[in-house]
Write a protein that holds these residues in place. Structure first.
Motif, PDB file in Angstrom:
ATOM      1  N   UNK A  86       0.804  -1.218   0.000  1.00 45.45           N
ATOM      2  CA  UNK A  86       0.000   0.000   0.000  1.00 45.45           C
ATOM      3  C   UNK A  86       0.840   1.272   0.000  1.00 45.45           C
ATOM      4  N   UNK A  87       2.129   1.163   0.337  1.00 46.54           N
ATOM      5  CA  UNK A  87       2.964   2.375   0.407  1.00 46.54           C
ATOM      6  C   UNK A  87       4.134   2.354  -0.573  1.00 46.54           C
ATOM      7  N   UNK A  88       4.309   1.261  -1.281  1.00 47.71           N
ATOM      8  CA  UNK A  88       5.413   1.169  -2.241  1.00 47.71           C
ATOM      9  C   UNK A  88       5.346   2.293  -3.259  1.00 47.71           C
ATOM     10  N   UNK A  89       6.495   2.906  -3.488  1.00 49.27           N
ATOM     11  CA  UNK A  89       6.563   4.004  -4.438  1.00 49.27           C
ATOM     12  C   UNK A  89       6.195   5.352  -3.842  1.00 49.27           C
ATOM     13  N   UNK A  90       5.646   5.361  -2.633  1.00 43.85           N
ATOM     14  CA  UNK A  90       5.255   6.618  -1.983  1.00 43.85           C
ATOM     15  C   UNK A  90       6.048   6.874  -0.699  1.00 43.85           C
ATOM     16  N   UNK A  91       6.409   5.821   0.002  1.00 43.42           N
ATOM     17  CA  UNK A  91       7.136   5.949   1.264  1.00 43.42           C
ATOM     18  C   UNK A  91       8.557   5.436   1.101  1.00 43.42           C
ATOM     19  N   UNK A  92       9.478   6.069   1.800  1.00 47.46           N
ATOM     20  CA  UNK A  92      10.869   5.629   1.787  1.00 47.46           C
ATOM     21  C   UNK A  92      11.399   5.601   3.211  1.00 47.46           C
ATOM     22  N   UNK A  93      11.928   4.462   3.607  1.00 45.59           N
ATOM     23  CA  UNK A  93      12.539   4.335   4.919  1.00 45.59           C
ATOM     24  C   UNK A  93      14.048   4.468   4.764  1.00 45.59           C
ATOM     25  N   UNK A  94      14.667   5.160   5.707  1.00 47.61           N
ATOM     26  CA  UNK A  94      16.119   5.323   5.685  1.00 47.61           C
ATOM     27  C   UNK A  94      16.607   5.437   7.126  1.00 47.61           C
ATOM     28  N   UNK A  95      17.909   5.354   7.302  1.00 46.14           N
ATOM     29  CA  UNK A  95      18.461   5.473   8.645  1.00 46.14           C
ATOM     30  C   UNK A  95      19.817   6.152   8.602  1.00 46.14           C
ATOM     31  N   UNK A  96      20.140   6.799   9.702  1.00 45.51           N
ATOM     32  CA  UNK A  96      21.444   7.421   9.898  1.00 45.51           C
ATOM     33  C   UNK A  96      21.988   6.861  11.201  1.00 45.51           C
ATOM     34  N   UNK A  97      22.886   5.901  11.093  1.00 48.22           N
ATOM     35  CA  UNK A  97      23.376   5.226  12.291  1.00 48.22           C
ATOM     36  C   UNK A  97      24.278   6.118  13.148  1.00 48.22           C
ATOM     37  N   UNK A  98      24.831   7.152  12.564  1.00 48.35           N
ATOM     38  CA  UNK A  98      25.624   8.084  13.375  1.00 48.35           C
ATOM     39  C   UNK A  98      24.720   8.879  14.304  1.00 48.35           C
ATOM     40  N   UNK A  99      23.503   9.149  13.829  1.00 51.49           N
ATOM     41  CA  UNK A  99      22.540   9.886  14.636  1.00 51.49           C
ATOM     42  C   UNK A  99      21.562   8.958  15.353  1.00 51.49           C
ATOM     43  N   UNK A 100      21.695   7.648  15.125  1.00 54.46           N
ATOM     44  CA  UNK A 100      20.756   6.677  15.705  1.00 54.46           C
ATOM     45  C   UNK A 100      19.317   7.073  15.413  1.00 54.46           C
ATOM     46  N   UNK A 101      19.066   7.431  14.188  1.00 54.80           N
ATOM     47  CA  UNK A 101      17.742   7.912  13.792  1.00 54.80           C
ATOM     48  C   UNK A 101      17.278   7.204  12.530  1.00 54.80           C
ATOM     49  N   UNK A 102      16.006   6.866  12.519  1.00 48.83           N
ATOM     50  CA  UNK A 102      15.360   6.261  11.358  1.00 48.83           C
ATOM     51  C   UNK A 102      14.282   7.217  10.864  1.00 48.83           C
ATOM     52  N   UNK A 103      14.148   7.286   9.566  1.00 48.14           N
ATOM     53  CA  UNK A 103      13.203   8.214   8.954  1.00 48.14           C
ATOM     54  C   UNK A 103      12.191   7.451   8.096  1.00 48.14           C
ATOM     55  N   UNK A 104      11.020   8.032   7.979  1.00 50.37           N
ATOM     56  CA  UNK A 104      10.032   7.554   7.017  1.00 50.37           C
ATOM     57  C   UNK A 104       9.556   8.772   6.238  1.00 50.37           C
ATOM     58  N   UNK A 105      10.022   8.866   5.011  1.00 47.27           N
ATOM     59  CA  UNK A 105       9.597   9.947   4.135  1.00 47.27           C
ATOM     60  C   UNK A 105       8.341   9.511   3.404  1.00 47.27           C
ATOM     61  N   UNK A 106       7.298  10.309   3.504  1.00 46.92           N
ATOM     62  CA  UNK A 106       6.011   9.959   2.907  1.00 46.92           C
ATOM     63  C   UNK A 106       5.618  11.042   1.909  1.00 46.92           C
ATOM     64  N   UNK A 107       5.326  10.629   0.691  1.00 47.54           N
ATOM     65  CA  UNK A 107       4.856  11.557  -0.330  1.00 47.54           C
ATOM     66  C   UNK A 107       3.524  11.059  -0.873  1.00 47.54           C
ATOM     67  N   UNK A 108       2.855  11.925  -1.638  1.00 47.40           N
ATOM     68  CA  UNK A 108       1.559  11.567  -2.230  1.00 47.40           C
ATOM     69  C   UNK A 108       0.634  10.959  -1.184  1.00 47.40           C
TER      70      UNK A 108
END
Length: 123
Positions: free
Chosen positions: A63-85
């Protein structure tokens, strides 16, 4: 122990974008696979996306393929979820979770959970 704190939720119009973040703390937080789940009112919590601890493998719900992107920055110990459309059906409380497995998509494979952040998409 891993503590997870989500942030970045809010109200957005349909078609808009939003990025939610998850800050992890704990001695080995960067060695955990991470995931995002969501729970809409009256519905069960569902898998959204996950990423391996190295960031070289990701999984997404159809349901989110092509619209959401998960990423992480291990130096900041942070995970992101970018959501478009974004769509009104994306409205839910979004939860961050950590798994000691290489990567996971099932809720019962995650060991630690955040408190959630509300995302509301208006039509």
């Amino acid at each position: 122990q891993v503590q997870l704190v989500e942030s970045g939720g809010g109200l957005v119009q349909a078609g808009g974008s939003l990025r939610v973040s998850c800050a992890a703390s704990g001695r080995t937080a960067s060695s955990y696979a991470m995931g995002w789940f969501r729970q809409a009112p009256g519905k069960e919590r569902e898998f959204v996306a996950s990423i391996s601890w190295r960031g070289d493998s990701t999984h997404y719900a159809d349901s989110v393929k092509g619209r959401f992107t998960i990423s992480r920055d291990n130096y900041k110990n942070t995970v992101y979820l970018q959501m478009i459309s974004l769509k009104p059906e994306d409205t839910a409380v979004y939860y961050c979770a950590a798994s000691s497995r290489l990567i996971a998509t099932r809720e019962d494979r995650f060991d630690y959970w955040g408190q959630g952040t509300q995302v509301t998409v208006s039509s």
